[in-house]
Design an enzyme around this catalytic site. Sequence first.
Site, PDB file in Angstrom:
ATOM      1  N   GLU A   1       1.102  -4.697  10.871  1.00  0.00           N
ATOM      2  CA  GLU A   1       0.609  -3.330  10.758  1.00  0.00           C
ATOM      3  C   GLU A   1       1.455  -2.521  11.729  1.00  0.00           C
ATOM      4  O   GLU A   1       1.316  -2.671  12.948  1.00  0.00           O
ATOM      5  CB  GLU A   1      -0.884  -3.236  11.134  1.00  0.00           C
TER       6      GLU A   1
ATOM      7  N   GLU B   1       1.845   4.006   2.743  1.00  0.00           N
ATOM      8  CA  GLU B   1       2.310   3.620   4.083  1.00  0.00           C
ATOM      9  C   GLU B   1       3.834   3.715   4.141  1.00  0.00           C
ATOM     10  O   GLU B   1       4.545   2.712   4.242  1.00  0.00           O
ATOM     11  CB  GLU B   1       1.760   2.233   4.432  1.00  0.00           C
TER      12      GLU B   1
ATOM     13  N   ARG C   1      -3.125   4.829  -2.303  1.00  0.00           N
ATOM     14  CA  ARG C   1      -2.912   3.508  -1.649  1.00  0.00           C
ATOM     15  C   ARG C   1      -2.804   2.375  -2.651  1.00  0.00           C
ATOM     16  O   ARG C   1      -2.055   1.411  -2.446  1.00  0.00           O
ATOM     17  CB  ARG C   1      -4.095   3.297  -0.710  1.00  0.00           C
TER      18      ARG C   1
ATOM     19  N   HIS D   1       2.639  -3.727   6.467  1.00  0.00           N
ATOM     20  CA  HIS D   1       1.748  -2.586   6.234  1.00  0.00           C
ATOM     21  C   HIS D   1       1.858  -1.627   7.408  1.00  0.00           C
ATOM     22  O   HIS D   1       2.538  -1.896   8.397  1.00  0.00           O
ATOM     23  CB  HIS D   1       0.285  -3.072   6.195  1.00  0.00           C
TER      24      HIS D   1
ATOM     25  N   HIS E   1       0.890  -1.176   0.000  1.00  0.00           N
ATOM     26  CA  HIS E   1       0.000   0.000   0.000  1.00  0.00           C
ATOM     27  C   HIS E   1       0.918   1.213   0.000  1.00  0.00           C
ATOM     28  O   HIS E   1       1.591   1.495   0.998  1.00  0.00           O
ATOM     29  CB  HIS E   1      -0.932  -0.012   1.214  1.00  0.00           C
TER      30      HIS E   1
END
Lengths: 93, 310
Positions: free
Chosen positions: B271, B73, B128, B197, B70
Site C-alpha cells: 500500500e 490508485e 475502484r 495498491h 484498483h
Amino acid sequence: TENFVGHQVLRISAADEAQVDKVKDLEELEDLQLDFWRAPVHPELPIDVRVPFASLQGVKVYLESHDIDYSIMIEDLQELVDEEQLHMSRRHF
Amino acid sequence: MPLSIETFNYASYHNLDEIYDFMDLLAAEKPSLVSKIQIGRSYEGRPINILKFSTGGVKRPAIWIDTGIHSREWVTQASGIVFAKKLLDGYGKDASVTSILDHFDIFLEIVTNPDGFAFTHSKNRMWRKTRSINSGSSCVGVDPNRNWDAGFGVAGSSGNPCSETYRGPRANSEPEVKAIVDFVKSHGNIKAFVSIHSYSQLLLYPFGYTSKKAADAQELDALAKKAVDALSSLHGTQYKYGSIITTIYQASGGTIDWTYEQGIKYSYTFELRDTGRYGFMLPASQIIPTAEETWLALKVIMEHTRDHPY
C-alpha cells in the site's frame, strides 16, 4: 463526467469499538453515497470517507452527536481533481 | 515531438492509451529484453497487456509485479511505468537488476484493471472496481481484490453489488482476475508475486481471509522488515508491515492469499503513499519519489527470491 464539487474526505478517529460500530451503521445507509477510502475496522486504524455535499451536514451532525472525532482530510475534492487534470494537460505542451 | 522512452514524462499521470503506447515503445526500444504479451481481454473488451523482461531461457523462474488492480490508485500505475524504465535501463548497468534478470524473468502488469482505469479518466475519478454489469442490480463492478479463489465469500468481502468490496457472483468471475489466474497456472514457475495498491504505507503478506498463520510467516516478516527499511532509507517514508489480517483487517478473496496458496512463497501487497493527506489523490509531484522508494523495497524482495531458490 462525475464531478465532486463540495465533496469532502473526512478522517474519522473512533475511540473504541462502539464508535467503530456507529460508523459502520453509516456505511449501511446507501443513500448517503459514502465512499470509504479506509474502512471502519478497529479503533487503532483511522477511517477515511468521501462524503458528497448533500450528505455532509448530516454526517457531521451524526458524528458530533456521538462524540466521534473527525477532521477534514480533503476540504474540496474537486479542486484536487481539477489540479490533476490541469497537470496532465500541461504535460502535453 | 515524437514520444520516446526519453521524452516520456514519468512525473505525470497518463491515460490508458498513453500507457499502452509506452509499453509498445519499451518493447521496441530493446526487443531482446522486453516483450509485450496480451494475457486476455477485460470485461469491456480491452486488451490486458503485460510486459515480459527476459534474457533468455525457457520457463525460467519468474517474478510477477502488478499495479492498478484498483483503478483509482493512480500512483500505482504511474509507479509501474517507472519500474519498467528501471528494468530497461538497469540491465547491464545495475548489478542487482542484471543479476536478477540473468536468473529470472520479470512480468509487469501496469494496468491490471483497464476498464476501471479508463473510467477514472472519462467518467468518474473515484472508480475502484471493474466495470462488469451485475445482473439484478443497478450497481456496476466487482472489487477485483475480493474475487480470487482464496477464502472466497467468507467474511471480509461484501455480497452487495453496490459495495466497494463486492466479491462478485463467483471466484474468478472477473476476466481481469481470470487472465492472471490462467497465466500464473500455465507458467507454473513464478516464485514471487507483488501486487501494488495505495494508500496507507503498508507492506503486507498472507493471509487476509483467515487468522491462520502462513507457513512461511517468519521468513516473510523478516523479509518485509528488510524491504521497508530499504524503502524508508531514501525519503524517510515510514511503513508498517505484517500479515493482512493482523495489520489491517480481514479481507477475503484477495490476490496474494491465492498466489500464496498456489505455492508462490514470496507473495506481497504494497500500500503506497500516503497515510492520509491526499489518500489516493496523490499529486503527480510525488510519483517519482514514491516509485523510487518502492523500487528499493522491490529490489530487496527480488534479490531475496534470487538468493533463496525453492
